[in-house]
Motif scaffolding. Structure first.
Motif: not given
Length: 798
Positions: A545-546, A560, A563-564, A574
């Motif tokens: 995610y990051h 993103v 994934l969140d 999140r």
């Protein structure tokens, strides 16, 4: 002469300013104010240490205790909390000659208490002859009527006892309290010894200090003989993780090689006590009880107990289990009994007590009540039936004529009203011992807990003990929950002492059979594996995610957002670097490991704790994006180290199999969920790469597939490839091989339900093509894996 004078000058400088209160004995200084001879060698060496060296040595001892996970559990308003072990690094030192006198008094007192219990649960002559008031027995919560007339199978009520000792102003020793119920501290005494020896290693000479291992070897031998006579196994019975002394229970179990059991691990079948194991019910014949008597059997003792085993008392009646100590043994540690012990000892043995106890008056007798009332300024008055020391309880105790809780009642009227429910005891002046604070020695009150065990040679006394030291000059603050500290006790001989170990000489080698694995322990090991793997999966997803957030800087990027959404399904919020869900999962892993400390190595425990601390430390105050991703990668490297430690160092016994099954099940289920979200045909562009990254298979994918990443390559590598340790198929193969070694995996050629499900899943994956594993098939696979976990639980863990 020059060296001797130099040593004397160094000692004098070291203890300059050391002040002992008037009218109080001191362990380091004799009655004439000079240093006791037994302390001189230690002080000479200590005096030559610099302040930096002392600090470094103390830190070394503290580090050992932290690494070993030594703690005490303190109950507060906000619940129980684990506190660092409060070691006072300077030991209490006693000479061998003085100790011999203490040991003889301890042996005599232990035998008197044994005879008292045998009488009170037997013929009752002490009450008939007027040596004990009947109300102190019949009305005593420690007197358990179901045990009356039940002679223990071993013929003995007491096997392991402890005594709280203080030194009087005249230098003699006396008993503050007897500990016969489930005395604690012996394991902590061992850890104190290790930590203190780490603190004072070279140039300190330990050759003349009596070792502790021989004491435990002799007691273990006595338990073993009882077990052999009853044709069964030995175990320690603990209340569980919530008790203040659980660490000690686990440490002693690991040290002596005994099973550590809770009440729920046991059941009574046909008058035999059986332990629930992954191999079925197995008999237990010796239980070293660390559980209070009243909680041991909710059927016949306290029906509110959730810690005991129904039917345990009936098994004792049948003579099929030896309990050390016998249920009901805590009766004789009642505070009021001390008032009658001198006469009882003379009645039973014809001798006076070699170790007198603190002067005690039961207020149920008119003359004694009047004496207490007239001498309140030098009395401690409290609950007659309490089993605690008067200055360590929070009841309405009078000390020096004042209520500890500040109430403004007339003491004489209160005593008259309470009468038989109260006892008066002489307000004691405990001796002092040196502690090192702020660069100097200071005198602090101390008392010793001394242990005795019944062995083949009769009562054997541990050559040392467990000293409790006050944080200040206040003698009421020795309890750990009030800021007290603990110290090692050195018994020093005038000659070299033989080394002692747990090894038993004169025995022929015999390869030991695999130890039994209680179902509860297997359950905790399985969930330990699951929780560690779950935390690792969360961190891999968070890192992905990051990394995408760092690439785009946009929360609305489709990858993103995907994934969140997936992280939210796992309970991970999140856009934060150190999610509570990860630390909470690691806390669950640590709790599971805590419940099997007797089966889990210190290195494994340290690695697990370090992982939890690392996820907090590495990601604290970090910004989302690349910085958080790098910190999360550090956790993954630590997780790999923990996995390597478990794989390389853990003995391949049943516990390792359940730990490994837990990790494999969790990894397989997590991978199925990852593929369902990120390998779906409708997943946004770039999600296939996320699945491969979370599956830690980027390099493998590049080498194996010379085409662009697509759904078939992802499914093939992460679901069907039996050589990829991150694939679902690899985990099902592993589970099959592990489950095949479990009891009952195959009986008369018939596979267990768990084995059949594992084989069915593996066959399905072995014969499937990537395109066949669509969303519906992945959902069915996930349900099958869940069913497999439930079948393993039903077969072995319930």
């Amino acid at each position: 002469m020059g060296q001797r004078a130099e040593a004397q000058d160094a000692i004098a400088a070291l203890i300059e300013g050391y002040r002992v209160p008037d009218g109080v004995a001191d362990e380091m200084l004799g009655p004439d104010g000079t240093v006791r001879a037994v302390w001189r060698p230690f002080l000479e060496r200590f005096a030559h240490l610099s302040a930096e060296d002392i600090a470094r040595r103390f830190a070394r001892g503290d580090r050992y205790l932290r690494d070993a996970g030594v703690f005490f559990r303190q109950h507060a308003d906000d619940g129980p909390a684990e506190r660092d072990w409060p070691l006072s690094h300077v030991p209490v030192i006693l000479g061998e000659d003085e100790w011999q006198g203490i040991a003889e008094g301890v042996k005599q007192r232990a035998e008197v208490l044994e005879q008292v219990l045998a009488d009170l649960y037997g013929p009752g002559w002490l009450v008939r002859e007027g040596l004990l008031p009947p109300e102190l027995v019949a009305g005593n919560p420690g007197f358990l009527r179901p045990m009356v007339g039940q002679r223990p199978p071993s013929g003995r009520y007491l096997h392991f006892v402890a005594f709280e000792l203080g030194r009087a102003p005249d230098g003699s020793w006396f008993v503050l309290g007897d500990r016969t119920e489930a005395p604690s501290g012996a394991g902590f005494a061992l850890e104190n010894r290790v930590a203190t020896k780490r603190t004072f290693s070279d140039p300190f000479d330990h050759d003349n200090i009596h070792r502790l291992a021989g004491f435990f070897r002799a007691f273990r031998g006595a338990l073993k003989r009882s077990a052999q006579s009853l044709d069964g196994r030995m175990a320690i019975l603990t209340p569980g993780l919530g008790t203040e002394t659980y660490f000690e229970h686990a440490y002693i179990a690991r040290y002596l090689g005994l099973m550590l059991l809770e009440g729920e691990d046991l059941t009574v079948v046909g008058g035999r006590v059986m332990v629930r194991t992954v191999a079925g019910l197995k008999p237990i014949s010796v239980l070293w009880r660390r559980l209070d008597s009243a909680f041991a059997d909710p059927l016949e003792l306290d029906d509110r107990s959730q810690l005991g085993t129904p039917g345990l008392v009936s098994a004792l009646r049948e003579g099929n289990v030896c309990m050390a100590n016998a249920i009901g043994a805590g009766l004789v540690q009642t505070r009021a009994f001390l008032a009658f012990m001198p006469r009882i000892a003379e009645y039973l043995t014809g001798q006076r007590l070699k170790l007198p106890n603190i002067a005690t008056w039961w207020c149920g007798q008119a003359r004694e009540r009047t004496y207490v009332t007239q001498n309140l300024n030098r009395m401690m008055v409290g609950d007659a039936l309490s089993q605690e020391l008067p200055f360590e309880t929070d009841d309405a105790t009078l000390i020096g004529g004042r209520f500890q809780d500040g109430r403004s009642l007339d003491p004489a009227e209160w005593i008259q009203a309470g009468a038989g429910g109260l006892v008066g005891q002489e307000a004691v002046s405990l001796s002092t011992t040196p502690v090192y604070e702020d660069g100097t020695f200071k005198a602090r009150p101390v008392m010793l807990r001394v242990f005795a065990a019944r062995t083949a040679r009769g009562w054997t006394v541990m050559p040392g003990g467990y000293a409790r030291i006050g944080r200040s000059e206040d003698a009421t603050a020795l309890a750990l929950r009030r800021g007290g500290r603990v110290a090692d006790v050195w018994i020093v001989s005038g000659a070299r002492v033989e080394d002692e170990t747990l090894d038993e000489t004169g025995t022929t080698f015999q390869r030991a059979a695999d130890s039994l694995l209680p179902s509860r322990a297997a359950d905790n090991l399985l969930w330990l594996g699951r929780y560690v793997e779950r935390a690792e999966t969360m961190v891999r997803l968070l890192r992905a995610y990051h990394l995408r957030l760092a690439e785009t800087g946009r929360l609305d990027d489709p990858r993103v957002a995907r994934l969140d959404l997936h992280l939210r399904s796992l309970g991970v919020p999140r856009n934060i670097a150190a999610p509570g869900a990860v630390t909470a999962t690691m806390d669950r892993a640590i709790r599971s490991a805590s419940k099997v400390r007797d089966r889990f190595s210190i290195d494994g425990w340290m690695a697990l704790r370090a992982l939890r601390e690392e996820i907090v430390d590495q990601t604290r105050h970090l910004q989302p994006g690349d910085e958080a991703a790098r910190a999360l990668g550090q956790f993954l490297r630590g997780s790999a180290g923990f996995s390597g430690l478990v794989h390389d160092n853990m003995y391949r016994f049943q516990g390792w199999r359940f730990l490994s099954i837990g990790r494999a099940l969790e990894r397989a289920q997590n991978m199925v969920a990852t593929l369902a979200d990120f390998a779906a045909p409708e997943a946004p562009e770039g999600c296939f790469d996320i699945a491969i990254e979370v599956g830690d298979s980027v390099m493998t994918h590049r080498r194996r597939y010379q085409i662009e990443t697509n759904r078939s390559t992802v499914i093939d590598l992460l679901a069907l490839d039996h050589r990829n340790p991150r694939s679902v198929r690899f985990q099902t193969c592993l589970i099959q091989s592990l489950a095949r070694e479990l009891p009952g995996a195959e009986v008369n050629g018939t596979l267990s339900e768990a084995m059949r499900i594992a084989l069915r899943i593996d066959t399905q994956l072995a014969t499937a093509e990537p395109h066949e594993l669509d969303g519906t098939a992945l959902a069915a696979l996930g349900r099958s894996l869940q069913d497999l976990g439930e079948k393993i639980t039903a077969a072995y863990l319930v």
